[in-house]
Write a protein that holds these residues in place. Sequence first.
Motif, PDB file in Angstrom:
ATOM      1  N   MET A  87      18.972 -22.586  -5.859  1.00  0.00           N
ATOM      2  CA  MET A  87      19.189 -22.757  -4.427  1.00  0.00           C
ATOM      3  C   MET A  87      18.432 -23.984  -3.912  1.00  0.00           C
ATOM      4  N   LYS A  88      17.206 -24.175  -4.391  1.00  0.00           N
ATOM      5  CA  LYS A  88      16.448 -25.354  -3.995  1.00  0.00           C
ATOM      6  C   LYS A  88      17.136 -26.633  -4.450  1.00  0.00           C
ATOM      7  N   ALA A  89      17.686 -26.594  -5.658  1.00  0.00           N
ATOM      8  CA  ALA A  89      18.350 -27.780  -6.179  1.00  0.00           C
ATOM      9  C   ALA A  89      19.588 -28.124  -5.358  1.00  0.00           C
ATOM     10  N   ILE A  90      20.332 -27.100  -4.934  1.00  0.00           N
ATOM     11  CA  ILE A  90      21.538 -27.340  -4.135  1.00  0.00           C
ATOM     12  C   ILE A  90      21.173 -27.930  -2.778  1.00  0.00           C
ATOM     13  N   TYR A  91      20.159 -27.366  -2.146  1.00  0.00           N
ATOM     14  CA  TYR A  91      19.739 -27.901  -0.850  1.00  0.00           C
ATOM     15  C   TYR A  91      19.155 -29.305  -0.981  1.00  0.00           C
ATOM     16  N   LEU A  92      18.534 -29.591  -2.106  1.00  0.00           N
ATOM     17  CA  LEU A  92      18.011 -30.944  -2.324  1.00  0.00           C
ATOM     18  C   LEU A  92      19.144 -31.960  -2.361  1.00  0.00           C
ATOM     19  N   ILE A  93      20.243 -31.588  -2.997  1.00  0.00           N
ATOM     20  CA  ILE A  93      21.402 -32.485  -3.047  1.00  0.00           C
ATOM     21  C   ILE A  93      22.050 -32.584  -1.671  1.00  0.00           C
ATOM     22  N   LEU A  94      22.163 -31.465  -0.967  1.00  0.00           N
ATOM     23  CA  LEU A  94      22.795 -31.496   0.349  1.00  0.00           C
ATOM     24  C   LEU A  94      21.993 -32.345   1.336  1.00  0.00           C
ATOM     25  N   ASN A  95      20.681 -32.336   1.191  1.00  0.00           N
ATOM     26  CA  ASN A  95      19.844 -33.137   2.090  1.00  0.00           C
ATOM     27  C   ASN A  95      20.016 -34.633   1.870  1.00  0.00           C
ATOM     28  N   GLN A  96      20.537 -35.010   0.724  1.00  0.00           N
ATOM     29  CA  GLN A  96      20.769 -36.421   0.442  1.00  0.00           C
ATOM     30  C   GLN A  96      22.136 -36.900   0.920  1.00  0.00           C
ATOM     31  N   CYS A  97      22.931 -35.991   1.454  1.00  0.00           N
ATOM     32  CA  CYS A  97      24.250 -36.356   1.984  1.00  0.00           C
ATOM     33  C   CYS A  97      24.123 -36.796   3.444  1.00  0.00           C
ATOM     34  N   ASN A  98      25.178 -37.435   3.917  1.00  0.00           N
ATOM     35  CA  ASN A  98      25.249 -37.900   5.303  1.00  0.00           C
ATOM     36  C   ASN A  98      26.306 -37.100   6.061  1.00  0.00           C
ATOM     37  N   PHE A  99      26.023 -36.821   7.354  1.00  0.00           N
ATOM     38  CA  PHE A  99      26.992 -36.122   8.188  1.00  0.00           C
ATOM     39  C   PHE A  99      28.110 -37.076   8.587  1.00  0.00           C
ATOM     40  N   ASP A 100      29.318 -36.528   8.585  1.00  0.00           N
ATOM     41  CA  ASP A 100      30.454 -37.282   9.103  1.00  0.00           C
ATOM     42  C   ASP A 100      30.334 -37.384  10.621  1.00  0.00           C
ATOM     43  N   ILE A 101      30.990 -38.367  11.199  1.00  0.00           N
ATOM     44  CA  ILE A 101      30.892 -38.561  12.650  1.00  0.00           C
ATOM     45  C   ILE A 101      31.449 -37.355  13.414  1.00  0.00           C
TER      46      ILE A 101
ATOM     47  N   MET B 286      19.154 -44.931 -16.856  1.00  0.00           N
ATOM     48  CA  MET B 286      20.071 -43.952 -17.428  1.00  0.00           C
ATOM     49  C   MET B 286      20.786 -43.161 -16.342  1.00  0.00           C
ATOM     50  N   PHE B 287      22.041 -42.848 -16.597  1.00  0.00           N
ATOM     51  CA  PHE B 287      22.814 -41.991 -15.704  1.00  0.00           C
ATOM     52  C   PHE B 287      22.470 -40.529 -16.012  1.00  0.00           C
ATOM     53  N   ILE B 288      21.904 -39.853 -15.017  1.00  0.00           N
ATOM     54  CA  ILE B 288      21.525 -38.443 -15.178  1.00  0.00           C
ATOM     55  C   ILE B 288      22.322 -37.630 -14.164  1.00  0.00           C
ATOM     56  N   PRO B 289      23.342 -36.925 -14.580  1.00  0.00           N
ATOM     57  CA  PRO B 289      24.163 -36.163 -13.632  1.00  0.00           C
ATOM     58  C   PRO B 289      23.425 -34.913 -13.152  1.00  0.00           C
ATOM     59  N   PHE B 290      23.842 -34.423 -11.988  1.00  0.00           N
ATOM     60  CA  PHE B 290      23.276 -33.177 -11.491  1.00  0.00           C
ATOM     61  C   PHE B 290      23.863 -32.025 -12.292  1.00  0.00           C
ATOM     62  N   SER B 291      22.981 -31.233 -12.881  1.00  0.00           N
ATOM     63  CA  SER B 291      23.417 -30.089 -13.673  1.00  0.00           C
ATOM     64  C   SER B 291      22.299 -29.067 -13.702  1.00  0.00           C
ATOM     65  N   PHE B 292      22.661 -27.803 -13.611  1.00  0.00           N
ATOM     66  CA  PHE B 292      21.652 -26.757 -13.666  1.00  0.00           C
ATOM     67  C   PHE B 292      20.993 -26.676 -15.045  1.00  0.00           C
TER      68      PHE B 292
ATOM     69  N   GLU C 241      14.365 -26.965 -15.179  1.00  0.00           N
ATOM     70  CA  GLU C 241      13.443 -26.233 -16.050  1.00  0.00           C
ATOM     71  C   GLU C 241      13.545 -24.723 -15.828  1.00  0.00           C
ATOM     72  N   GLU C 242      13.930 -24.310 -14.605  1.00  0.00           N
ATOM     73  CA  GLU C 242      13.985 -22.881 -14.331  1.00  0.00           C
ATOM     74  C   GLU C 242      15.233 -22.228 -14.909  1.00  0.00           C
ATOM     75  N   ALA C 243      16.245 -23.035 -15.220  1.00  0.00           N
ATOM     76  CA  ALA C 243      17.491 -22.466 -15.720  1.00  0.00           C
ATOM     77  C   ALA C 243      17.335 -22.050 -17.163  1.00  0.00           C
ATOM     78  N   GLU C 244      17.892 -20.906 -17.495  1.00  0.00           N
ATOM     79  CA  GLU C 244      17.821 -20.393 -18.857  1.00  0.00           C
ATOM     80  C   GLU C 244      19.219 -19.983 -19.296  1.00  0.00           C
ATOM     81  N   GLY C 245      19.437 -20.101 -20.576  1.00  0.00           N
ATOM     82  CA  GLY C 245      20.710 -19.685 -21.142  1.00  0.00           C
ATOM     83  C   GLY C 245      21.834 -20.652 -20.914  1.00  0.00           C
ATOM     84  N   CYS C 246      21.556 -21.901 -20.564  1.00  0.00           N
ATOM     85  CA  CYS C 246      22.618 -22.886 -20.373  1.00  0.00           C
ATOM     86  C   CYS C 246      23.081 -23.395 -21.720  1.00  0.00           C
TER      87      CYS C 246
END
Length: 528
Positions: free
Chosen positions: A1-15, A512-518, A522-527
């Motif tokens: 959830m923190k990771a998702i909100y971190l990405i959303l905070n980097q977005c811009n609102f549409d007009i 390096m290109f590092i894509p967003f992925s769970f 470090e907290e993700a397990e079983g990926c």
Amino acid sequence: MKAIYLILNQCNFDITGKCLIAEVWCPSSDLQRLQVALELGSRKAGATVPSFYTQIPTTQNRPTLNRTNQFTAGFQSIVDAYGVGTYQEVNPAIYTIITFPFLFAVMFGDVGHGLIMSLFAAWMVYNENDHQLKKETNEIWRMFFDGRYLILLMGLFSIYTGLIYNDCFSLSLAIFPSAWHVSPMIDHVWSSTDIQRDSYLSLDPNISNVFEGVYPFGIDPIWHLANNQLNFLNSFKMKLSVILGIIHMCFGVSLSVFNYMHFKKPWFVLLVFLPELLFMLSLFGYLVFLIVYKWIVYSADTSRQAPSILIHFIDMFLFTNSASNADLYHHQGTVQIVLVVIALLSVPVLLFGKPLYICYQHRTTSRTRRGGYQSLGEEAGNSVNQTDSDIESDDSNIEDDFDPADVFMKQAIHTIEYCLSCISNTASYLRLWALSLAHAQLSEVLWTMVLRQGFKRTDYTWSVALFIAFALFAVLTVAILLVMEGLSAFLHALRLHWVEFQNKFYVGVGYMFIPFSFCFLEEAEGCH
């Protein structure tokens, strides 16, 4: 959830305030998957505004994505540890798959040690899907396990070079009958009594009629009985290391052509690549020619009359000819003078050619812009590649930032560095000979001082001593020859690739290109 909100905070609102706009990097081959994912997410979320993407132009430096699998990941990590390549720059990892284990094996050549290394790596490859091995937290084990395919190739190549050296735990393998036969007409004929009485017997290759053909593959095993074995093997390995080194460096210089052509810099092929290659081949390529020519022309019977290559190479730079050192071929002095002149003429071309062309190109671009036009192909995002050791910027479109003195200074540094490195790098490849000699001698010491002591007596009571001697021999072999010597040869092979090979065409100043992925969290397990 923190990771998702971190990405959303980097977005811009549409007009309109109804949607978010995100500017991201995405591989071109994954654009279709991106569109499908956006449509699927919009449909599942019941969004009133559909999600879509559009490609926008940018002047930012693009990230680099090198797709790897379980086999190529270890080799790519070796290159990335030096530096991540700029966008669309030639990737040395493809060639490192072969050159790295081969140069390692030249220094580590031993059939027995290579077989042990190969079996250990094959066991890791066979159990690569074992979850317990994957979850092991020991850092040293993780390095071994992640580089299992690299270790496997290093072991297989070591078996091959060990067969060439005819070396297996410091002993020879008589796979084929020896091609060395002493003529009955010679007084000094070895008998079984001579072999049992004398610890060392010197072989004289100048004796005529001692060879009946050539040994089919590798070094003749009879050399392991010779007192002058080191004199023969040292000369062979030293010259072989020089040949391999010059071929490796010339290959690295040749790879720069692909960078120049891909990034639309064809003039650099004439102004940089050709002078560099001519300088290398005129001097050190000629040295390889002398070595091979001497091997072919002079036989064992005429080896004493063979001139010294080292003296010829020194006389080449002094424009002299030693009276005591005969020529290898007719008109050798004239050829050497011509080659030195070519090497000297390539230096000013390398020194002034590229800066003058950049200055001319900058002046032409400035005039074009003042006339209201812009030349095609000036997208800064496609011109971030640095194909030389100097860092040349394609910001020459900004007139205020262009400094001709800076361009000449950087090229002068590059020219001096390249000319001096041709000498130092060639000498650096002699580590192939030195490490191979050290490995062979340490292996012989372990055999002579440890295991061989258990064979001095044949009674049954001596079997306990043989058991202890073998256990000590096995432990020392693994600890010293496989671990310590293997790590030493690995580091030297790494240096040869980073310094002597990659600096000829690879800069590695990208990111390096590092894509967003769970799976990267470090907290993700079983990926998987």
